[in-house]
Motif scaffolding. Sequence first.
Motif, PDB file in Angstrom:
ATOM      1  N   PHE A  67       0.828  -1.207   0.000  1.00  0.00           N
ATOM      2  CA  PHE A  67       0.000   0.000   0.000  1.00  0.00           C
ATOM      3  C   PHE A  67       0.865   1.261   0.000  1.00  0.00           C
ATOM      4  O   PHE A  67       0.651   2.174  -0.807  1.00  0.00           O
ATOM      5  CB  PHE A  67      -0.909  -0.017   1.221  1.00  0.00           C
ATOM      6  CG  PHE A  67      -1.638   1.265   1.474  1.00  0.00           C
ATOM      7  CD1 PHE A  67      -2.746   1.612   0.725  1.00  0.00           C
ATOM      8  CD2 PHE A  67      -1.211   2.142   2.465  1.00  0.00           C
ATOM      9  CE1 PHE A  67      -3.413   2.807   0.953  1.00  0.00           C
ATOM     10  CE2 PHE A  67      -1.866   3.327   2.700  1.00  0.00           C
ATOM     11  CZ  PHE A  67      -2.974   3.671   1.941  1.00  0.00           C
ATOM     12  N   VAL A  68       1.838   1.308   0.891  1.00  0.00           N
ATOM     13  CA  VAL A  68       2.700   2.492   0.986  1.00  0.00           C
ATOM     14  C   VAL A  68       3.456   2.710  -0.321  1.00  0.00           C
ATOM     15  O   VAL A  68       3.512   3.832  -0.850  1.00  0.00           O
ATOM     16  CB  VAL A  68       3.684   2.360   2.167  1.00  0.00           C
ATOM     17  CG1 VAL A  68       4.728   3.469   2.133  1.00  0.00           C
ATOM     18  CG2 VAL A  68       2.923   2.390   3.490  1.00  0.00           C
ATOM     19  N   PHE A 123       4.729  -6.950  -3.897  1.00  0.00           N
ATOM     20  CA  PHE A 123       4.691  -6.486  -5.289  1.00  0.00           C
ATOM     21  C   PHE A 123       3.327  -6.754  -5.919  1.00  0.00           C
ATOM     22  O   PHE A 123       2.780  -5.899  -6.625  1.00  0.00           O
ATOM     23  CB  PHE A 123       5.795  -7.181  -6.095  1.00  0.00           C
ATOM     24  CG  PHE A 123       5.784  -6.846  -7.561  1.00  0.00           C
ATOM     25  CD1 PHE A 123       6.133  -5.576  -7.999  1.00  0.00           C
ATOM     26  CD2 PHE A 123       5.418  -7.800  -8.507  1.00  0.00           C
ATOM     27  CE1 PHE A 123       6.117  -5.258  -9.358  1.00  0.00           C
ATOM     28  CE2 PHE A 123       5.403  -7.493  -9.861  1.00  0.00           C
ATOM     29  CZ  PHE A 123       5.758  -6.220 -10.288  1.00  0.00           C
ATOM     30  N   ILE A 124       2.759  -7.934  -5.673  1.00  0.00           N
ATOM     31  CA  ILE A 124       1.434  -8.259  -6.210  1.00  0.00           C
ATOM     32  C   ILE A 124       0.387  -7.310  -5.628  1.00  0.00           C
ATOM     33  O   ILE A 124      -0.493  -6.808  -6.337  1.00  0.00           O
ATOM     34  CB  ILE A 124       1.072  -9.720  -5.891  1.00  0.00           C
ATOM     35  CG1 ILE A 124       2.070 -10.674  -6.531  1.00  0.00           C
ATOM     36  CG2 ILE A 124      -0.339 -10.038  -6.370  1.00  0.00           C
ATOM     37  CD1 ILE A 124       2.196 -10.538  -8.029  1.00  0.00           C
ATOM     38  N   ILE A 125       0.476  -7.046  -4.332  1.00  0.00           N
ATOM     39  CA  ILE A 125      -0.459  -6.118  -3.678  1.00  0.00           C
ATOM     40  C   ILE A 125      -0.254  -4.703  -4.220  1.00  0.00           C
ATOM     41  O   ILE A 125      -1.222  -3.965  -4.454  1.00  0.00           O
ATOM     42  CB  ILE A 125      -0.255  -6.158  -2.154  1.00  0.00           C
ATOM     43  CG1 ILE A 125      -0.620  -7.550  -1.630  1.00  0.00           C
ATOM     44  CG2 ILE A 125      -1.089  -5.099  -1.461  1.00  0.00           C
ATOM     45  CD1 ILE A 125      -0.049  -7.866  -0.281  1.00  0.00           C
ATOM     46  N   PHE A 126       0.993  -4.326  -4.430  1.00  0.00           N
ATOM     47  CA  PHE A 126       1.330  -3.028  -5.016  1.00  0.00           C
ATOM     48  C   PHE A 126       0.605  -2.818  -6.347  1.00  0.00           C
ATOM     49  O   PHE A 126       0.011  -1.762  -6.602  1.00  0.00           O
ATOM     50  CB  PHE A 126       2.846  -2.941  -5.213  1.00  0.00           C
ATOM     51  CG  PHE A 126       3.296  -1.855  -6.147  1.00  0.00           C
ATOM     52  CD1 PHE A 126       3.491  -0.563  -5.684  1.00  0.00           C
ATOM     53  CD2 PHE A 126       3.528  -2.118  -7.492  1.00  0.00           C
ATOM     54  CE1 PHE A 126       3.906   0.451  -6.538  1.00  0.00           C
ATOM     55  CE2 PHE A 126       3.944  -1.119  -8.350  1.00  0.00           C
ATOM     56  CZ  PHE A 126       4.133   0.172  -7.876  1.00  0.00           C
ATOM     57  N   LEU A 127       0.622  -3.843  -7.209  1.00  0.00           N
ATOM     58  CA  LEU A 127      -0.032  -3.733  -8.514  1.00  0.00           C
ATOM     59  C   LEU A 127      -1.540  -3.556  -8.375  1.00  0.00           C
ATOM     60  O   LEU A 127      -2.158  -2.807  -9.132  1.00  0.00           O
ATOM     61  CB  LEU A 127       0.281  -4.978  -9.351  1.00  0.00           C
ATOM     62  CG  LEU A 127       1.733  -5.148  -9.799  1.00  0.00           C
ATOM     63  CD1 LEU A 127       1.940  -6.516 -10.429  1.00  0.00           C
ATOM     64  CD2 LEU A 127       2.140  -4.055 -10.769  1.00  0.00           C
ATOM     65  N   GLY A 184      -8.861  -2.272  -1.474  1.00  0.00           N
ATOM     66  CA  GLY A 184      -9.757  -3.429  -1.508  1.00  0.00           C
ATOM     67  C   GLY A 184      -9.242  -4.500  -2.461  1.00  0.00           C
ATOM     68  O   GLY A 184      -9.237  -5.691  -2.141  1.00  0.00           O
ATOM     69  N   ILE A 185      -8.778  -4.065  -3.631  1.00  0.00           N
ATOM     70  CA  ILE A 185      -8.210  -5.012  -4.596  1.00  0.00           C
ATOM     71  C   ILE A 185      -6.920  -5.615  -4.048  1.00  0.00           C
ATOM     72  O   ILE A 185      -6.670  -6.819  -4.188  1.00  0.00           O
ATOM     73  CB  ILE A 185      -7.945  -4.307  -5.937  1.00  0.00           C
ATOM     74  CG1 ILE A 185      -9.261  -3.816  -6.545  1.00  0.00           C
ATOM     75  CG2 ILE A 185      -7.219  -5.237  -6.915  1.00  0.00           C
ATOM     76  CD1 ILE A 185      -9.087  -2.962  -7.785  1.00  0.00           C
ATOM     77  N   LEU A 190      -3.886 -10.307  -1.928  1.00  0.00           N
ATOM     78  CA  LEU A 190      -2.981 -10.796  -0.886  1.00  0.00           C
ATOM     79  C   LEU A 190      -3.062 -12.313  -0.739  1.00  0.00           C
ATOM     80  O   LEU A 190      -2.042 -13.003  -0.706  1.00  0.00           O
ATOM     81  CB  LEU A 190      -3.326 -10.131   0.452  1.00  0.00           C
ATOM     82  CG  LEU A 190      -2.799 -10.859   1.703  1.00  0.00           C
ATOM     83  CD1 LEU A 190      -1.316 -10.604   1.848  1.00  0.00           C
ATOM     84  CD2 LEU A 190      -3.556 -10.445   2.936  1.00  0.00           C
ATOM     85  N   VAL A 191      -4.278 -12.832  -0.657  1.00  0.00           N
ATOM     86  CA  VAL A 191      -4.458 -14.263  -0.411  1.00  0.00           C
ATOM     87  C   VAL A 191      -3.844 -15.073  -1.538  1.00  0.00           C
ATOM     88  O   VAL A 191      -3.136 -16.054  -1.310  1.00  0.00           O
ATOM     89  CB  VAL A 191      -5.947 -14.597  -0.245  1.00  0.00           C
ATOM     90  CG1 VAL A 191      -6.153 -16.082  -0.030  1.00  0.00           C
ATOM     91  CG2 VAL A 191      -6.540 -13.814   0.926  1.00  0.00           C
ATOM     92  N   ALA A 192      -4.082 -14.645  -2.792  1.00  0.00           N
ATOM     93  CA  ALA A 192      -3.502 -15.355  -3.927  1.00  0.00           C
ATOM     94  C   ALA A 192      -1.982 -15.259  -3.912  1.00  0.00           C
ATOM     95  O   ALA A 192      -1.289 -16.221  -4.250  1.00  0.00           O
ATOM     96  CB  ALA A 192      -4.048 -14.792  -5.234  1.00  0.00           C
ATOM     97  N   ALA A 193      -1.452 -14.093  -3.507  1.00  0.00           N
ATOM     98  CA  ALA A 193       0.001 -13.941  -3.415  1.00  0.00           C
ATOM     99  C   ALA A 193       0.576 -14.890  -2.371  1.00  0.00           C
ATOM    100  O   ALA A 193       1.653 -15.465  -2.566  1.00  0.00           O
ATOM    101  CB  ALA A 193       0.348 -12.494  -3.068  1.00  0.00           C
TER     102      ALA A 193
END
Length: 253
Positions: A67-68, A123-127, A184-185, A190-193
């Motif tokens: 997020f940051v 990185f996945i959450i970042f995207l 939210g996305i 996160l779970v998939a990552a």
Amino acid sequence: MVYLIPLIGILVVWQGLSVWGGLPVYKLPPPIDIAKGLRDLAVIGMPPGRLLHNHVAWSLCRVFTGFVAAVVLAVPLGLVLGWSRRLQKMVWPLLEILRPIPPLAWIPISILWFGIGLKSAAFIIFLGIFFPSLMNTISGVRAIDPIYIEAAQTLNAGEKDIFLKVLIPGALPLILVGIRIGIGIGWMTLVAAEFAGIKSGYGLGYMIMTARDIQRPDEIIAGMLVIGFMGLVIDSGFHRIEKKLMQWQPVDR
């Protein structure tokens, strides 16, 4: 309390169907079994010894890191692209190529780049957070009435003053909407990552996968509910922050 009536009704019907044999318990455990599974996650852990609160803490850490990074990069870049039509035209084709790619499609390349661990998950959450934040920031800047910019220029305001006193306040509502959608996305990805693999052995996704491996559907659904509840808490908290930041607006948000 009225809003709880539909939820209570669903739980009662669900429990009744399970007791009377209308639902296969091994596929969809009744609410009471799921509550017991949640207790086991908190007291015994999954795997045993790795308690629920530790899984939650690690997942929140990964989300916060992504997020940051996303907000720090997306908001300034969105302000610049929204302000400069020329620069926006230059990078728009690249954005339109990258934006439709689902964050989950990046999992293999993220593992190749960063290995298995915090960096690849972040990185996945970042995207997931980056593109909604970026696009809404650009839209927020473009939606500002040009008369405000012209008025600032008439008063001899420099580009720095226009950015700080016109663009950012004017685009803030849409910026916050983009960040809220993005987080939210990011929470969903996160779970998939974590499914892809983690080193620490902690995380809600890892916990659910472990429960699947030992055939504990009650703990799987309990873990899913924890994810949903945490998403609700995060969204509610962000909504309160949004309301505080937008107190200057005449219309109640």
